[in-house]
Design an enzyme around this catalytic site. Structure first.
Site, PDB file in Angstrom:
ATOM      1  N   SER A 179       0.871  -1.171   0.000  1.00 44.15           N
ATOM      2  CA  SER A 179       0.000   0.000   0.000  1.00 44.15           C
ATOM      3  C   SER A 179       0.908   1.221   0.000  1.00 44.15           C
ATOM      4  O   SER A 179       2.085   1.131   0.380  1.00 44.15           O
ATOM      5  CB  SER A 179      -0.873   0.005   1.269  1.00 44.15           C
ATOM      6  OG  SER A 179      -1.460   1.275   1.482  1.00 44.15           O
ATOM      7  N   TYR A 220      -2.469  -1.468  10.421  1.00 47.81           N
ATOM      8  CA  TYR A 220      -2.346  -1.631   8.973  1.00 47.81           C
ATOM      9  C   TYR A 220      -1.023  -1.063   8.466  1.00 47.81           C
ATOM     10  O   TYR A 220      -0.305  -1.722   7.693  1.00 47.81           O
ATOM     11  CB  TYR A 220      -3.521  -0.923   8.300  1.00 47.81           C
ATOM     12  CG  TYR A 220      -3.563  -1.039   6.796  1.00 47.81           C
ATOM     13  CD1 TYR A 220      -3.963  -2.215   6.183  1.00 47.81           C
ATOM     14  CD2 TYR A 220      -3.214   0.047   5.984  1.00 47.81           C
ATOM     15  CE1 TYR A 220      -4.017  -2.317   4.792  1.00 47.81           C
ATOM     16  CE2 TYR A 220      -3.268  -0.045   4.604  1.00 47.81           C
ATOM     17  CZ  TYR A 220      -3.669  -1.227   4.015  1.00 47.81           C
ATOM     18  OH  TYR A 220      -3.724  -1.324   2.639  1.00 47.81           O
TER      19      TYR A 220
END
Length: 250
Positions: A138, A151
């Site tokens: 990401s 995350y």
């Protein structure tokens, strides 16, 4: 050629599987909750004239993940390319993140990816295959996101795992890279089955979210023989989003 794409029941994983099938790969498809979606992905692969195998993969119990990868590779007859795409997230402020949430996100996004990549790499090394591994991280591998401490920690850790794998596996002819998407029109961002060109995003220089297939094309490029000299890198695909820090500071 044979590839396995985890979390390929929807979104980026499904798009990558379809692109790879179009480029001549048989594809192993995995799912966690959406079996119908995985069957749909397999149908797309078969419509391109390639073979598909489907298995359930639960990375919240990562110790069982290697067996699934081995089973898929065995059913397909080998493994040339592996895409660690399956993941999860949590939107909870740091002070409110409980240990259970933290452990779950890291188990799926980091430990699960480690186990799957290790299983894939071991099979490639044993077969003498100059394989390709891509991990979908990401933009938050590189920049923080408020309210997503678990995350960000998992994706940042995965980014460094990719570099370590690249160093250790280079002697076996195996390349390892990361693809780091920004906002992509997928179920995870609440934009499933939406034309990203029809969504306005003024904060992104490109003016829109990305299309999952655009990420799939980048993944396919990194798995191709032409990318054999590319390893240990992280490729941001975000429409210029991370560049906006320069604008904000100007």
């Amino acid at each position: 050629m044979i590839a396995i794409v985890t979390g390929s029941d929807s979104g980026i994983g499904r798009a990558a599987a379809a692109v790879l099938a179009g480029r001549g790969y048989d594809v192993g498809v995995t799912w966690h909750e959406d079996e119908a979606g995985a069957r749909g992905t397999a149908d797309e692969v078969r419509a391109a004239g390639r073979r598909a195998e489907v298995r359930r993969l639960d990375l919240s119990r990562a110790d069982g993940a290697a067996a699934v990868i081995d089973e898929l590779a065995g059913a397909l007859g080998g493994l040339d390319a592996f895409v660690a795409n399956a993941g999860t997230g949590a939107s909870t402020p740091f002070l409110e993140t409980d240990l259970g949430t933290w452990r779950h996100v890291l188990e799926v996004d980091l430990t699960g990816a480690f186990v799957c990549c290790q299983a894939a790499a071991r099979r490639m090394v044993a077969a003498g295959t100059p394989g390709r591994i891509v991990a979908v991280t990401s933009v938050h591998e590189h920049i923080p996101l408020p309210g997503s401490s678990a995350y960000c920690a998992a994706k940042g850790g995965l980014g460094l795992l990719v570099k370590t794998m690249a160093l250790e596996l280079a002697e076996h002819g195996i390349t390892v890279n990361a693809v780091a998407p920004g906002e992509i029109a997928t179920p995870m961002t609440g934009n499933e089955d939406v034309d990203p060109h029809a969504i306005e995003r003024p904060a992104i220089p490109a003016g829109r979210p990305g299309d999952a297939r655009e990420v799939g094309e980048l993944i396919a490029h990194l798995l191709a023989p032409a990318s054999r000299y590319t390893t240990g890198a992280s490729f941001v695909i975000d429409g210029g989003l991370t560049l906006m820090a320069a604008v904000q500071d100007a």
